[in-house]
Design an enzyme around this catalytic site. Structure first.
Site, PDB file in Angstrom:
ATOM      1  N   ASP A  46       0.828  -1.200   0.000  1.00 33.89           N
ATOM      2  CA  ASP A  46       0.000   0.000   0.000  1.00 33.89           C
ATOM      3  C   ASP A  46       0.863   1.251   0.000  1.00 33.89           C
ATOM      4  OD1 ASP A  46      -1.983   1.842   0.105  1.00 33.89           O
ATOM      5  OD2 ASP A  46      -2.789   1.255   2.055  1.00 33.89           O
ATOM      6  N   GLU A  88      -8.185   9.121   4.399  1.00 34.53           N
ATOM      7  CA  GLU A  88      -7.120   8.641   5.271  1.00 34.53           C
ATOM      8  C   GLU A  88      -6.227   9.791   5.724  1.00 34.53           C
ATOM      9  OE1 GLU A  88      -4.274   6.331   3.092  1.00 34.53           O
ATOM     10  OE2 GLU A  88      -4.852   7.203   1.192  1.00 34.53           O
TER      11      GLU A  88
HETATM   12  C1  BGC Z   1      -2.910   9.546  -3.603  1.00 26.03           C
HETATM   13  C2  BGC Z   1      -3.761   8.570  -2.861  1.00 26.03           C
HETATM   14  C3  BGC Z   1      -2.935   7.920  -1.826  1.00 26.03           C
HETATM   15  C4  BGC Z   1      -2.305   8.956  -0.935  1.00 26.03           C
HETATM   16  C5  BGC Z   1      -1.406   8.291   0.065  1.00 26.03           C
HETATM   17  C6  BGC Z   1      -2.383  10.562  -2.653  1.00 26.03           C
HETATM   18  O1  BGC Z   1      -1.599  11.490  -3.316  1.00 26.03           O
HETATM   19  O2  BGC Z   1      -3.583  10.117  -4.640  1.00 26.03           O
HETATM   20  O3  BGC Z   1      -4.260   7.596  -3.700  1.00 26.03           O
HETATM   21  O4  BGC Z   1      -3.687   7.044  -1.094  1.00 26.03           O
HETATM   22  O5  BGC Z   1      -1.611   9.925  -1.667  1.00 26.03           O
HETATM   23  O6  BGC Z   1      -0.356   9.076   0.499  1.00 26.03           O
HETATM   24  C1  BGC Z   2      -4.640   3.732   0.692  1.00 29.46           C
HETATM   25  C2  BGC Z   2      -5.246   2.581  -0.056  1.00 29.46           C
HETATM   26  C3  BGC Z   2      -5.323   2.900  -1.516  1.00 29.46           C
HETATM   27  C4  BGC Z   2      -3.976   3.308  -2.033  1.00 29.46           C
HETATM   28  C5  BGC Z   2      -3.961   3.689  -3.493  1.00 29.46           C
HETATM   29  C6  BGC Z   2      -3.363   4.214   0.062  1.00 29.46           C
HETATM   30  O1  BGC Z   2      -2.884   5.372   0.675  1.00 29.46           O
HETATM   31  O2  BGC Z   2      -4.379   3.326   2.019  1.00 29.46           O
HETATM   32  O3  BGC Z   2      -6.508   2.273   0.462  1.00 29.46           O
HETATM   33  O4  BGC Z   2      -5.809   1.798  -2.206  1.00 29.46           O
HETATM   34  O5  BGC Z   2      -3.506   4.421  -1.299  1.00 29.46           O
HETATM   35  O6  BGC Z   2      -4.577   4.894  -3.721  1.00 29.46           O
END
Ligand code: BGC
Ligand code: BGC
Length: 856
Positions: free
Chosen positions: A336, A537
């Site tokens: 991830d 998140e």
């Molecule tokens: C991405 C997300 C990813 C997140 C994690 C973002 O820039 O677009 O998909 O989950 O960064 O750091």
């Molecule tokens: C998130 C995932 C996601 C990935 C790709 C991560 O930061 O925890 O759930 O699938 O980014 O965007």
């Protein structure tokens, strides 16, 4: 970007915890959650708590033979390429060809040509470009089609015009596993239309502490429901294991994520540590994986989080022994978002530990992936990654690709349903989403049986969520955090207000939209739509369960004071303490984050044209609703008495329940104390512990008086009494950090009004040779740093000084003072010898400060 990566590393440090009852001296975190031999199967070492499962998709000898043939022809470089997933913003089709890359992804809010409004044709064209590059063997090598993964977590949510289903927390409330199959199928069809093969869903988290910012991605705090849903969602997305069109046609590959116990972290900290027994791990957090595996899920995503201090991305026992060997998972494990970097001893660009523990594909989204590739090739060549492990990882990836028919499917644009725009936001998909909205609404209060409303009346629709599709869609909607969108970014969608206006006006009533609740003619009823703004998140974590909506409460009260019956519609990603808002309304409905089909709300709260109940409420809570705002965990069997509305609660129109005034005691201590808070006074005070991230990216908790780590040492020394200070020495061999970290949050806001500061004594014995930062951290991507280079350089060697940095200044620089995890850390890549004493939070005026650390 730089700051982001850095804070990510710091979060790795926090989340690793290393705090879980670790009594070893200077223990680096090798303490696994490995079972005690007494309860384990002696032949495998796997605890008897784990069931023996078989994947829903049978192993096919012909497929295995085909893999053997492919493997025999592949070079180490080609094999490693298959194991690296790159992001569309940091790898071109040419890169995919040159490095034999096996997979690409687009992250949340990442689109073809960086264009949020990219057309379906542009998505497919980009898929084609990567595909053609992946099978181009003009420079030699074996043609292996790439697979593209995307976060379609509530519909194909990165794509303009797609159907956005309610978030999982809402779907849980519907208690309808069959509906999950339909949602999975509709999502898969829309993904297919854009030329994409693979989705990073479903999330099978069983969230136990609702302060976690990803609570809404969870179906329930109850493992049984997550289990009942997991397999259905996988079946809907991938197709039936025995069907002709399994993983093909309108189906895609699904991902069970985030393995394991992402929803079980201590204090609901994102990417934190699940400090629980193995029995609990299986009983609470693994259940969704069981049904997903039985339905044949082909990929599993490793969690950023840890189990008892050990990072999942490096957890051999759980990834290999349990998931692959015991649970019979024969697809592949994807990482991830560079999560491998947090494994002890790893970095973003090197982590054989993770592969050796069982990870099959690195998710390597930033441009440093080329270095990761180079290092992994070298590690495979040297045997640091054993040949069998390398082949097993590639075998798993090829197995999934073959099963999905990728070798025969041709370019994405040539596949069935590709570029079929009519599938994006198709009326039949929207109908499923609208049904999901209807079934997910939970009626918490309906005094005087105010609901259902008749259509033909004067309705005032107020609140900032009334006509705000971005807000009702929540995080992971077009953009990553779901922020920065307008209604025009959701063509074809309906706001809650839009749905109300339609039914009311058709019946001859009026529906007046007035965000602030003002009106010219007194309405018969007011509907107020309000709640949490979108987040995803990291940014969604909170420190307590208070709904911070004073303006919304005032709006409800203002309408009530004018004798207008009030219906409150609460948009939220989690149960929050809203007793004052409930008291200020006659009817109160949790509408969660309904997504693009806001009209589903009006379907339920209004009678039909004949004045009869149209659709009754079906939603029942799958998360316990709190009776105060304290950060207490409430789940079935855990503090049930502290639930205002229990798990399973939800009124229907047949009920005549009157909710009397609820307690308005939030339970939060309003402290305005400015009494000094000690962080370190010879020892690290609870909840903090001294932790070091050394130059080899090893995380250690320091509990002995001398700790010599790679490029940094920490030693207890005497100033006034024995061992009341810590000497921190950096060798200058690379970046290293030391500080006080906790697995729980501390609220420092009460110091703000009192000129509060982080205060400590420091003595410099060797001035810094490079920049030094002092930081405060509040989680991943949350915190602030100030340079202390000049201060340290200017210090008289050997002399103690009391220095301070204003909390206000740290807050302005990004530290959320109500959720501090680390109040103090120091980081440098240069050489430095300094000693610290008496670290505390206090009013600056009373601290006899010699020097201020200037903000900026
Ligand atoms: C991405 C997300 C990813 C997140 C994690 C973002 O820039 O677009 O998909 O989950 O960064 O750091
Ligand atoms: C998130 C995932 C996601 C990935 C790709 C991560 O930061 O925890 O759930 O699938 O980014 O965007």
């Amino acid at each position: 970007m730089k700051k982001r990566i850095l804070l990510g590393i710091i979060s790795g440090l926090i989340a690793g915890g290393g705090l879980a009852g670790c009594s070893e001296q200077n223990s680096t975190q090798k303490m696994a959650g490995a079972p005690s031999s007494s309860s384990s199967d002696s032949s495998t070492g796997v605890s008897a708590h784990w069931p023996q499962l078989t994947s829903g998709i049978a192993r096919d000898p012909a497929v295995e033979a085909r893999i053997d043939t492919l493997l025999a022809k592949m070079s180490i470089e080609e094999k490693v390429g298959q194991m690296i997933q790159v992001e569309i913003r940091s790898a071109t089709p040419e890169d995919v060809k040159q490095y034999h890359i096996g997979s690409i992804l687009n992250g949340g809010g990442s689109f073809p040509n960086n264009n949020k409004h990219a057309s379906v044709a542009e998505w497919v064209a980009l898929a084609d470009a990567y595909y053609h590059a992946s099978v181009d063997t003009s420079d030699g090598g074996v043609a292996i089609p790439m697979i593209w993964g995307t976060d379609a977590v509530h519909g194909h949510n990165n794509v303009i015009g797609a159907t956005l289903f309610p978030h999982n927390i809402a779907l849980g409330a519907a208690h309808n596993p069959e509906l999950m199959r339909k949602i999975g199928a509709a999502t898969a069809a829309e993904v297919r239309a854009t030329g994409i093969d693979w989705v990073f869903a479903p999330t099978l988290a069983v969230v136990r502490d609702d302060r976690w910012g990803r609570t809404y991605e969870s179906y329930s705090e109850d493992p049984e429901l997550v289990r009942a849903y997991g397999g259905e969602m996988v079946g809907g997305m991938q197709g039936n294991p025995d069907a002709e069109d399994l993983l093909q046609a309108k189906h895609v590959i699904a991902t069970a994520k985030h393995y394991l116990a992402d929803g079980g972290t201590l204090n609901g900290i994102d990417r934190g540590d699940a400090v629980i027994s193995e029995e609990e791990l299986v009983r609470l957090h693994a259940q969704g994986y069981f049904s997903a595996i039985e339905a044949g899920v082909q990929t599993v995503m490793a969690s950023f989080s840890s189990w008892n201090g050990e990072k999942m991305h490096g957890h051999k026992y759980l990834m290999t022994d349990v998931l692959k060997d015991r649970l019979g998972f024969d697809g592949f494990i994807v990482g991830d978002w560079a999560g491998h970097q947090f494994v002890n001893g790893c970095s973003n660009v090197s982590c054989p530990q993770s592969i050796n523990a069982g990870l099959d594909m690195f998710m390597a989204p930033d441009p440093s992936w080329k270095e990761l590739y180079k290092n992994t090739v070298a590690q495979a060549k040297s045997g640091e990654i054993p040949a069998e492990r390398l082949d097993d990882a590639v075998r798993r990836i090829l197995r999934v690709k073959i099963r999905a028919g990728l070798f025969e499917a041709g370019a994405p644009s040539e596949r069935a349903f590709a570029a079929d725009e009519s599938l994006i936001g198709a009326p039949e998909h929207r109908a499923v989403a609208r049904q999901a909205v209807r079934e997910s609404l939970v009626l918490l209060k309906n005094n005087g049986n105010l609901l259902p409303l008749v259509r033909n009346q004067r309705v005032l629709v107020a609140g900032d969520g009334a006509d705000n599709i971005g807000k009702q869609a929540g995080g992971w909607s077009i953009t990553w955090q779901g922020t920065g969108n307008q209604n025009s970014d959701f063509p074809g969608a309906t706001s809650v207000y839009g749905g109300i206006a339609e039914v009311v006006e058709a019946a001859g009533g009026t529906a007046e939209l007035s965000v602030d609740g003002s009106f010219e003619q007194k309405p018969d009823v007011a509907i107020v739509v309000f709640g949490e703004d979108p987040y995803a998140e990291m940014q969604g974590d909170v420190s307590n369960l208070d709904y911070k909506g004073d303006a919304d409460l005032a709006l409800l009260q203002k309408l009530r004071a004018q004798d207008i019956p009030v219906v409150a519609l609460f948009i939220t990603g989690r149960p929050l303490w809203v007793n004052p808002e409930i008291n200020a309304s006659d009817a109160f409905v949790a509408i969660w984050q309904p997504g693009s089909e806001g009209a589903g709300v009006a379907d339920v709260i209004f009678r039909n044209a004949e004045g009869e109940v149209n659709h009754d409420f079906k939603g029942k809570l799958t998360f316990s609703w709190p009776n105060d705002a304290q950060p207490t965990v409430r789940n079935p069997g855990e503090n049930e008495a502290l639930a205002q509305f229990n798990f399973g609660y939800g009124l229907t129109y047949g009920d005549t329940v009157e909710i009397a005034a609820l307690s308005e005691q939030s339970g939060l201590k309003v402290s305005d104390s400015a009494e000094a808070l000690a962080v370190f006074n010879g020892r690290a005070l609870d909840p903090w512990s001294f932790q070091v991230m050394d130059t080899a990216n090893n995380l250690s908790t320091i509990s002995s008086s001398v700790a010599k780590l790679s490029g940094i040492s920490v030693q207890s020394v005497d100033r006034k009494v024995q061992e009341d200070s810590r000497r921190l020495r950096w060798s200058g061999e690379g970046s290293a950090m030391v500080g006080l970290f906790a697995n729980s949050r501390t609220d420092l806001t009460s110091y703000l009004g009192k000129q509060g500061a982080l205060v400590f004594d420091v003595k410099v014995d060797a001035a810094p040779s490079a920049a030094v930062s002092l930081g405060m951290n509040c989680g991943t991507d949350c915190g602030a740093e100030q340079s202390i280079t000049e201060l340290l350089k200017g210090a008289t060697p050997g002399e103690w000084k009391t220095v301070a940095v204003d909390l206000q200044c740290l807050a302005e620089a990004g530290a959320k003072l109500d959720m501090v995890l680390s109040p103090f850390y120091v980081r440098t890549a240069g050489a430095l010898d300094m000693t610290v004493h008496n670290i505390h939070i206090a009013s600056k005026a009373e601290s006899g400060v010699d020097a201020d650390i200037h903000c900026g």
